[in-house]
Design a protein around this motif. Sequence first.
Motif, PDB file in Angstrom:
ATOM      1  N   ALA A   1      -7.514  11.631  -3.640  1.00 19.54           N
ATOM      2  CA  ALA A   1      -6.483  12.594  -4.024  1.00 19.54           C
ATOM      3  C   ALA A   1      -5.430  12.617  -2.928  1.00 19.54           C
ATOM      4  N   ARG A   2      -4.205  12.953  -3.282  1.00 23.12           N
ATOM      5  CA  ARG A   2      -3.137  13.027  -2.294  1.00 23.12           C
ATOM      6  C   ARG A   2      -3.483  14.117  -1.279  1.00 23.12           C
ATOM      7  N   LYS A   3      -3.425  13.779  -0.010  1.00 27.71           N
ATOM      8  CA  LYS A   3      -3.826  14.724   1.025  1.00 27.71           C
ATOM      9  C   LYS A   3      -2.641  15.601   1.439  1.00 27.71           C
TER      10      LYS A   3
ATOM     11  N   MET B   1       0.850  -1.176   0.000  1.00 22.68           N
ATOM     12  CA  MET B   1       0.000   0.000   0.000  1.00 22.68           C
ATOM     13  C   MET B   1       0.894   1.237   0.000  1.00 22.68           C
ATOM     14  N   ASP B   2       0.520   2.278  -0.736  1.00 23.46           N
ATOM     15  CA  ASP B   2       1.293   3.516  -0.692  1.00 23.46           C
ATOM     16  C   ASP B   2       1.076   4.198   0.655  1.00 23.46           C
ATOM     17  N   ALA B   3       2.022   5.045   1.026  1.00 26.25           N
ATOM     18  CA  ALA B   3       1.951   5.676   2.351  1.00 26.25           C
ATOM     19  C   ALA B   3       1.177   6.989   2.321  1.00 26.25           C
ATOM     20  N   ASP B   4       0.778   7.441   1.122  1.00 27.26           N
ATOM     21  CA  ASP B   4       0.267   8.812   1.016  1.00 27.26           C
ATOM     22  C   ASP B   4      -1.241   8.934   1.203  1.00 27.26           C
ATOM     23  N   LEU B   5      -1.875   7.888   1.714  1.00 27.44           N
ATOM     24  CA  LEU B   5      -3.320   7.876   1.980  1.00 27.44           C
ATOM     25  C   LEU B   5      -4.157   7.885   0.706  1.00 27.44           C
ATOM     26  N   GLN B   6      -3.514   7.630  -0.459  1.00 22.72           N
ATOM     27  CA  GLN B   6      -4.302   7.537  -1.696  1.00 22.72           C
ATOM     28  C   GLN B   6      -5.001   6.186  -1.775  1.00 22.72           C
ATOM     29  N   ASP B   7      -4.395   5.170  -1.124  1.00 22.61           N
ATOM     30  CA  ASP B   7      -5.014   3.840  -1.066  1.00 22.61           C
ATOM     31  C   ASP B   7      -5.739   3.696   0.262  1.00 22.61           C
TER      32      ASP B   7
HETATM   33 MG    MG Z   1       0.479   8.533  -4.531  1.00 24.78          MG
END
Ligand code: MG
Length: 316
Positions: free
Chosen positions: A199-201, A91-97
């Motif tokens: 969206a990237r937060k 999972m990506d770390a950027d909260l997009q997933d």
């Molecule tokens: Mg991303």
Amino acid sequence: MDISVVIPLYNEEESLPELTSWIERVMEENGFSYEILFIDDGSTDRSLDTIKSLANRNDRIHAVSFSRNYGKSPALNTGFRRAKGDVVITMDADLQDSPDEIPGLYKMIKEEGYDLVSGWKKKRYDPLSKTLPTKLFNATARKVSGIKNLHDFNCGLKAYRNAVVKHIEVYGDMHRYIPYLAKNAGYRKIGEKVVHHQARKYGHTKFGLDRFVNGYLDLGTLWFQSKFGVKPMHIFGLLGSMMFILGLLAVLVVLVLKIVSMNSETYHFYVTKSVYFYLSLAAMIMGLQFFLSGFIGELITRNSPERNNYLIAEEI
Ligand code: MG
Ligand code: UDP
């Protein structure tokens, strides 16, 4: 252990606390035993400190921190080597997933028998400059890899049977083609699940436009490896032979024209003024090059530790 969550990250300090508590909540609600593996890919912000304080209050959280930024693929590979869960989720770390997808993905691996399930960000929250080339990229990847049912090869949210991650090696920028790597390793049940995307937060994307150029080059490499990886002579030998035959034909033309002109009073043929002369030179040299590349390729293959790796499905 049911699930290992592997999270590669590079400068994502703002997202980490929120992401972690969200994953913890999902795991507890579903009664999963789990571990969270953060792979800090040489972050220069306070990501590592944040992870340390998160790990202090939950001993299921573990982290590896690279000394410099190596890239998403090396980070994933490191996580894969360490993952202990029956199902491994990246999972990506950027909260997009969304961690809310975890139970569904887990079920597809455990109950529906998938080896790998890739997320599909059907409705994306990325700029058009990214979504449009991505469509083209995925269409090519489908064609080349022969995995016809995937819409989104590079989705960060994926689930694997543990054995799959132990049998693939993700390096360079190959994280874009993990399904293709898995297929080449012998895993055939590759599925897809529509996942929610946001969206990237915080922060910004870590990949630029060069992703598309590199993406296509890597696809070429993988295609070559899967087709001719252990038999390079089959391609170089063919190309070399074709070139050599072309060169030979051109030499014959030159020879015939020369002989004809030697027996004629009026017709003078100069070898060095003929296109066929240059064609024969170029073609024969290229043919030889192809052959030599093939031989060298075969020698390298002979010494490769991968040359006899086969995934055995069953022994009776
Ligand atoms: Mg991303
Ligand atoms: N990432 C990483 N190393 C890198 C670049 C990215 O570990 O060199 C991580 C990043 O922190 C994120 C994930 O890979 O968790 C996906 O990156 P990003 O969100 O920038 O990609 P995008 O969503 O724009 O495709």
